[in-house]
Design a protein around this motif. Structure first.
Motif, PDB file in Angstrom:
ATOM      1  N   ASP A 168     -12.523 -32.543   3.363  1.00 24.18           N
ATOM      2  CA  ASP A 168     -12.391 -30.994   3.193  1.00 24.18           C
ATOM      3  C   ASP A 168     -12.533 -30.577   2.886  1.00 24.18           C
ATOM      4  N   ARG A 172     -16.812 -30.349  -1.433  1.00 26.76           N
ATOM      5  CA  ARG A 172     -17.645 -29.936  -0.530  1.00 26.76           C
ATOM      6  C   ARG A 172     -19.101 -29.594  -1.525  1.00 26.76           C
ATOM      7  N   ARG A 182     -20.029 -32.805  -2.538  1.00 21.10           N
ATOM      8  CA  ARG A 182     -21.057 -33.321  -2.126  1.00 21.10           C
ATOM      9  C   ARG A 182     -22.428 -32.340  -1.953  1.00 21.10           C
ATOM     10  N   ASP A 183     -22.223 -31.788  -1.962  1.00 18.35           N
ATOM     11  CA  ASP A 183     -24.114 -30.745  -2.064  1.00 18.35           C
ATOM     12  C   ASP A 183     -24.484 -29.371  -2.879  1.00 18.35           C
TER      13      ASP A 183
END
Length: 336
Positions: A86, A91, A94-95
């Motif tokens: 997290d 993040r 990942r995105d």
């Protein structure tokens, strides 16, 4: 140290066990205070073994300093870690974008871009895709070669470019599909700087802070500069050069820190230009005004010629650098 009575904010010594820089005699003597003045912690910070040893006549205050430092490390790990699911960085990778990004992340990425420009791309946080590629190749069991092919490298290199990081206010975007960032070449320096500033705000005037990189604050015991030794690499910790540092930071980068092949020819230091993984030098050491800069430049200089390094040093009189050639036991200073 001055001759005035010891106050609770006068002195702190912090040493991490895994640093490529070894604290030498003066710092070592500071660690020989009576046990009643010593508060210690050992654990892990940003994936590496770490130690904090604080010499202070007030053990409660010393423990408060340790607790505050560890809280700050944990906070920054939740931003920069590649291993915490997290984390802000995970993040983002990942995105491909991150809205309401933490201020520490945008600040560090802006500084990363500045240092990338300064080193003409030799420092580049977008090399995480190269780590992934080399790691996958090393796990192959159906091939005589556990290195990426030229075709694989060329394909992945399309995703390596620090200029493809877009930062607008608190939003970060990776402009090329498949891009991924690593801040392992700069984040330990940034964390060292954050802890140093935290200690200064607590009123401390004398410290040697090491959370992966070293930064000195004030003077060592005996009113002398702090002294650190530059080791050749992570394997041979023998000091090759002793340095006096005063309100300065020191960082050493060496491919031996994480070798990806048995013979050590494949390392965790990647050339952003061509994807190669064996740096030009056995190790590189840099002195700078803060640990963030020292950390990033020691990484970048691993892929730069002495002439190119000298050009960077000429931009800031506080910068100094040494390189250790392969099959040598002598550090070579680079002059601007």
């Amino acid at each position: 140290m001055t001759s005035t009575p010891v106050s609770r904010r006068r002195f702190i010594g912090i040493v991490a066990a895994t640093s490529a820089l070894t604290c030498l005699p003066w710092a070592a003597k500071a660690m020989q205070a009576p046990a009643t003045l010593l508060s210690s912690w050992q654990g892990v910070a940003l994936g590496a073994d770490a130690q904090l040893h604080i010499h202070h006549p007030d053990p409660v205050f010393a423990q408060t300093l340790i607790d505050n430092a560890l809280s700050e490390v944990r906070r920054l790990e939740r931003i920069f870690s590649l291993y915490q699911e997290d984390s802000a960085l995970r993040r983002l990778n990942r995105d491909g974008y991150l809205k309401q990004a933490p201020g520490d992340l945008t600040r560090l990425l802006l500084e990363s871009q500045r240092l990338s420009d300064l080193t003409h791309g030799a420092f580049d946080p977008t090399v995480q895709v190269l780590w992934d590629l080399y790691s996958q190749a090393a796990q192959r069991s159906n091939s005589s070669s556990r290195l990426p092919t030229a075709v694989e490298l060329n394909q992945v290199l399309r995703q390596v470019n620090h200029k493809a990081i877009q930062i607008q206010d608190d939003t970060i975007r990776l402009k090329r599909p498949g891009m991924a960032l690593t801040l392992n070449g700069i984040a330990q320096g940034y964390i060292t700087d954050c802890i140093t500033e935290q200690l200064k705000q607590a009123g401390l005037e004398h410290a040697l802070v090491d959370m992966g990189e070293i930064r000195s604050l004030g003077m060592a015991p005996g009113d002398r500069p702090w002294r650190v030794g530059l080791a050749g690499d992570q394997v041979d910790r023998t000091s090759l050069l002793d340095l006096d540092v005063h309100n300065q930071a020191v960082s050493t980068s060496s491919g031996s820190g994480t070798a990806l092949s048995r013979d050590g020819s494949v390392t965790h230091l990647f050339n952003p230009a061509n994807g190669q993984a064996r740096p030009l030098y056995r190790s590189v050491s840099v002195v700078a005004g803060n640990a963030t800069i020292a950390d990033a430049l020691s990484t970048a200089f691993s892929w730069m010629s002495p002439q190119e390094i000298a050009q960077v040093l000429a931009t800031d009189p506080s910068l100094r650098a040494w390189v250790l050639p392969y099959k040598s036991e002598h550090l070579v200073p680079i002059h601007s």
